[in-house]
Enzyme design. Structure first.
Site, PDB file in Angstrom:
ATOM      1  N   SER A 281       0.999  -0.965   0.064  1.00 17.07           N
ATOM      2  CA  SER A 281       0.144   0.044  -0.099  1.00 17.07           C
ATOM      3  C   SER A 281       0.863   1.003  -0.153  1.00 17.07           C
ATOM      4  O   SER A 281       2.059   1.220   0.226  1.00 17.07           O
ATOM      5  CB  SER A 281      -0.895   0.090   1.127  1.00 17.07           C
TER       6      SER A 281
ATOM      7  N   TYR B 242      -2.354  -1.381  10.472  1.00 10.51           N
ATOM      8  CA  TYR B 242      -2.260  -1.504   8.882  1.00 10.51           C
ATOM      9  C   TYR B 242      -0.823  -1.040   7.969  1.00 10.51           C
ATOM     10  O   TYR B 242      -0.177  -1.643   7.367  1.00 10.51           O
ATOM     11  CB  TYR B 242      -3.402  -0.709   8.542  1.00 10.51           C
TER      12      TYR B 242
END
Length: 245
Positions: free
Chosen positions: A136, A149
């Site tokens: 990401s 995350y």
């Protein structure tokens, strides 16, 4: 990708489903691994005989062993592994419960490590291959409220670099892909404000990430241990994206 045999985790929907579809279109055989049984079964059925669904909990070693064995039995040694499975929990570092942090990192990072660990012998039997960790932009920068995350996505980036070093002699390339805001079920509740300030001021489509993954697997034969970014320019310096999250 004719002759390539892939496992795609988190493949029942979103980015994983787009990757599975593109691989099949390009001639690969694909095992779609996910905990979402009905969605995965429906996707595999629609893709035909060169795709199959396997129930996969990426945090469970036995589940991984079974899926790799099933993929080999159906199509031969695994030559492509796409570590895409992931979850997201929004919480500050102070307020997040330890169990929540562990759950996010277990699925996003430990699950990818376990996939690599389990699949390496099959990649060797295939004579080499490609592994892609779907990270990401949170694996390139920090995001307030996404401690677990972000930690997991940075970990995927580092895991790819280490695996690239360890597996080069086996003819296995390992890279990471870093999507920005992509319109998937995970981002369904997020508003348009999250893309304000990006040079390309819209959400990306899962198919755009799939196109990058296909390029890495089929064309980028001199690339390993590196990052490929698909983010609409989000990491070029915009502060709005970081502020909104």
């Amino acid at each position: 990708m004719t002759g390539q045999n892939a496992i795609v985790t988190g493949g029942a929907r979103g980015i994983g489903a787009a990757i599975a579809r593109r691989f099949v279109e390009e001639g690969a055989t694909v095992t779609i691994g996910d905990v979402l049984g009905p969605e995965g079964e429906e996707l595999a059925a629609g893709l035909g005989e060169t795709a199959r669904f396997a129930l996969l909990d990426v945090t469970d070693a036995g589940s991984w062993s079974a899926v790799v064995a099933q993929a080999e039995e159906a199509y031969g040694p695994v030559s492509v592994l796409i570590n895409n499975a992931g979850i997201l929990q929004i919480d500050s570092i102070e307020e997040q419960e330890p169990a929540s942090f562990r759950r996010v990192t277990d699925v996003n990072l430990y699950g990818a490590w376990l996939g690599l660990h389990t699949t390496i012998p099959s990649l060797r039997r295939a004579g080499g291959g490609v592994v892609v960790n779907i990270s990401s932009t949170a694996g390139l920068m920090g995001y307030a409220g996404l401690g677990a995350y972000t930690a997991s996505k940075w970990g995927l980036r580092g895991l790819a670099k280490t695996a690239a070093l360890e597996l080069a002699a086996d003819g296995v390339r390992v890279c990471s892909v870093h999507p920005g805001p992509i319109r998937t079920p995970m981002t369904a509740e997020m508003g348009e404000e999250i893309v304000v300030g990006q040079p390309i001021a819209r959400y990306g489509a899962p198919e755009e990430v799939a196109a990058m993954v296909l390029f890495i697997v089929a064309e980028a034969t001199y690339s390993t241990g590196c990052e490929f970014v698909v983010d609409g320019g989000a990491t070029t310096g915009s502060t709005l994206l970081g502020d909104e999250t």
